[in-house]
Design an enzyme around this catalytic site. Structure first.
Site, PDB file in Angstrom:
ATOM      1  N   ARG A  96      49.277  34.828  29.793  1.00  0.00           N
ATOM      2  CA  ARG A  96      47.949  35.429  29.984  1.00  0.00           C
ATOM      3  C   ARG A  96      47.877  36.697  29.108  1.00  0.00           C
ATOM      4  O   ARG A  96      48.780  37.526  29.154  1.00  0.00           O
ATOM      5  CB  ARG A  96      47.698  35.754  31.463  1.00  0.00           C
ATOM      6  CG  ARG A  96      47.674  34.487  32.330  1.00  0.00           C
ATOM      7  CD  ARG A  96      47.067  34.732  33.683  1.00  0.00           C
ATOM      8  NE  ARG A  96      45.636  34.954  33.607  1.00  0.00           N
ATOM      9  CZ  ARG A  96      44.902  35.356  34.644  1.00  0.00           C
ATOM     10  NH1 ARG A  96      45.487  35.597  35.808  1.00  0.00           N
ATOM     11  NH2 ARG A  96      43.597  35.525  34.523  1.00  0.00           N
ATOM     12  N   GLN A 205      37.917  35.050  43.485  1.00  0.00           N
ATOM     13  CA  GLN A 205      39.027  35.808  44.094  1.00  0.00           C
ATOM     14  C   GLN A 205      38.538  36.703  45.232  1.00  0.00           C
ATOM     15  O   GLN A 205      39.282  36.980  46.168  1.00  0.00           O
ATOM     16  CB  GLN A 205      39.728  36.672  43.037  1.00  0.00           C
ATOM     17  CG  GLN A 205      40.525  35.887  42.004  1.00  0.00           C
ATOM     18  CD  GLN A 205      39.720  35.612  40.757  1.00  0.00           C
ATOM     19  OE1 GLN A 205      38.505  35.476  40.810  1.00  0.00           O
ATOM     20  NE2 GLN A 205      40.387  35.508  39.625  1.00  0.00           N
ATOM     21  N   ASP A 246      43.114  45.493  34.845  1.00  0.00           N
ATOM     22  CA  ASP A 246      44.109  44.653  34.175  1.00  0.00           C
ATOM     23  C   ASP A 246      44.717  45.342  32.969  1.00  0.00           C
ATOM     24  O   ASP A 246      45.848  45.062  32.572  1.00  0.00           O
ATOM     25  CB  ASP A 246      43.495  43.315  33.763  1.00  0.00           C
ATOM     26  CG  ASP A 246      43.237  42.483  35.004  1.00  0.00           C
ATOM     27  OD1 ASP A 246      42.190  42.652  35.631  1.00  0.00           O
ATOM     28  OD2 ASP A 246      44.138  41.695  35.376  1.00  0.00           O
ATOM     29  N   ASN A 256      38.807  44.733  33.480  1.00  0.00           N
ATOM     30  CA  ASN A 256      39.036  44.172  34.816  1.00  0.00           C
ATOM     31  C   ASN A 256      38.240  42.867  34.883  1.00  0.00           C
ATOM     32  O   ASN A 256      37.591  42.468  33.915  1.00  0.00           O
ATOM     33  CB  ASN A 256      38.603  45.170  35.900  1.00  0.00           C
ATOM     34  CG  ASN A 256      39.061  44.734  37.291  1.00  0.00           C
ATOM     35  OD1 ASN A 256      40.228  44.394  37.479  1.00  0.00           O
ATOM     36  ND2 ASN A 256      38.169  44.726  38.254  1.00  0.00           N
TER      37      ASN A 256
HETATM   38  O1  MRU Z   1      42.369  36.604  36.786  1.00  0.00           O
HETATM   39  P1  MRU Z   1      43.060  37.405  37.842  1.00  0.00           P
HETATM   40  O2  MRU Z   1      42.830  36.899  39.224  1.00  0.00           O
HETATM   41  O3  MRU Z   1      44.518  37.620  37.529  1.00  0.00           O
HETATM   42  O4  MRU Z   1      42.350  38.830  37.724  1.00  0.00           O
HETATM   43  C1  MRU Z   1      42.695  39.853  38.627  1.00  0.00           C
HETATM   44  C2  MRU Z   1      41.880  41.059  38.478  1.00  0.00           C
HETATM   45  O5  MRU Z   1      41.025  41.163  37.626  1.00  0.00           O
HETATM   46  C3  MRU Z   1      42.221  42.189  39.371  1.00  0.00           C
HETATM   47  O6  MRU Z   1      41.075  42.881  39.731  1.00  0.00           O
HETATM   48  C4  MRU Z   1      43.163  43.104  38.617  1.00  0.00           C
HETATM   49  O7  MRU Z   1      44.257  42.398  38.128  1.00  0.00           O
HETATM   50  C5  MRU Z   1      43.613  44.213  39.428  1.00  0.00           C
HETATM   51  S1  MRU Z   1      44.919  43.690  40.470  1.00  0.00           S
HETATM   52  C6  MRU Z   1      45.530  44.959  41.373  1.00  0.00           C
END
Ligand code: MRU
Length: 352
Positions: A96, A205, A246, A256
């Protein structure tokens, strides 16, 4: 880290089985199930397929992935070992692109290996200990973020309502959470009236994970769709917004989950304070601004179908960026383990 009491740990090291146990986040909330991972290739797949997701949790999982790969390297020659460890690192890095914690954790594992003068056998042990340390530190960091976050709660109100986006909770970290860590601390201190959780299209999520985490701890939570945030703010239903991150560039621009940027603009238009909660492992001082942050694009099936049902006519094109970048000017403060920092002052905290 073992699962005990009602604490949620998305990544657990199983000492007896010498493997990692991940909560399968793709199955929540319908089913709580775990997967055992004992090969680094499977860890890479688990990160790619979002069995484990959320920036800090991805970092912890990748650190263990490095160890799982290292323990299978069949050589006592140090140079050959390091060469193969680099190949493992590259496979994990390919999973990722946006969450910098992935690269941060892999670099830390590699640095540990390069700096050690121990035998290969000893080095493998040290790599496991380093992964465990990364995990333990992230848990402590999240607890500190949660507690520093108490200082942003307006003193004019006894109890506040907080809107959050995506999942930045225990499931997205080693435990406790960043944005949800602030919410947990506010709840513990009886300063929280309720949480509003954006559903977070397309992977949901917010609906699937944030709501589930809140329900586990009886934290009052109201689910809204992403497009309802402006309306709720106009009705004075939201006191502040707290989201995770992120990757944060040196100037405070913050990547994010997709939808965060529009939420920040909407918050600004309604004078609702907007905060980012994140550990320093999410800050990428190599990047001077958010335009340099790589944005992951995911499969179009995430947006053209819901479950197994196609929701649009044949013939359309699709665009599915998984993250966006919120300019620092919309962010009141970044809640870190070192305190709440104005985004413009982040660079003061850069260590060599
Ligand atoms: O695609 P994801 O589910 O990995 O994305 C997660 C997010 O965007 C969260 O808000 C971010 O990682 C913060 S986690 C403490």
């Amino acid at each position: 880290m073992e699962n005990s009491s009602n604490q949620i740990y998305p990544v657990i090291w199983h000492k007896q089985k010498n493997c990692v146990v991940l909560i399968d986040q793709t199955r929540l909330p319908q089913e709580y199930s775990v997967v055992e991972i004992d090969r680094y290739e499977d860890m890479a797949q688990a990160i790619k397929n979002m069995i484990v997701r959320g920036a800090p949790a991805i970092g912890v999982a990748a650190a263990y992935g490095m160890y799982l790969g290292a323990k299978e390297i069949n050589t006592s020659d140090r140079a050959t070992f390091l060469q193969e460890l680099n190949i493992i690192a590259n496979v994990l890095k390919e999973t990722r692109p946006t969450a910098v914690n992935l690269f941060w954790a892999i670099s830390r594992m590699l640095k540990t290996a390069y700096e050690s003068v121990d035998s290969v056998a000893q080095l493998k042990k040290i790599l496991l200990e380093t992964a465990q340390t990364i995990q333990k530190e992230d848990l402590e960091t999240c607890q500190a973020i949660g507690d520093h976050g108490l200082s942003i709660l307006p003193s004019t109100k006894e109890k506040v309502t907080i809107l959050t986006h995506c999942n930045a909770g225990s499931l997205a970290t080693a435990g406790y959470g960043t944005a949800l860590g602030v919410i947990r601390s506010a709840w513990r201190e009886k300063r929280l009236q309720k949480v509003f959780a954006d559903e977070t299209r397309p992977r949901l999520q917010g609906a699937k994970l944030t709501v589930w985490e809140c329900i586990q701890e009886a934290i009052p939570v109201t689910l809204i769709t992403d497009s309802m945030a402006a309306h709720c703010m106009k009705q004075n239903m939201i006191d502040l917004v707290v989201v995770g991150a992120d990757r944060i560039a040196g100037n405070g621009d913050t990547a994010n989950k997709i939808g965060t940027y529009s939420l920040a603009i909407v918050a600004d238009a309604h004078n609702v304070p907007f905060y980012v909660a994140a550990p320093f492992s999410t800050v990428d001082f190599e990047l001077s601004d958010g335009g340099q942050i790589p944005i992951e694009e995911r499969d179009s099936s995430e947006i053209y179908q819901i479950g197994n049902t196609k929701i649009c006519a044949q013939g359309a094109e699709f665009y599915n960026p998984a993250f966006d970048v919120t300019p620092a000017k919309f962010i009141q403060g970044i809640i870190t383990e070192k305190g709440v920092i104005p985004p413009q002052e982040l660079t003061k905290y850069k260590t060599q």
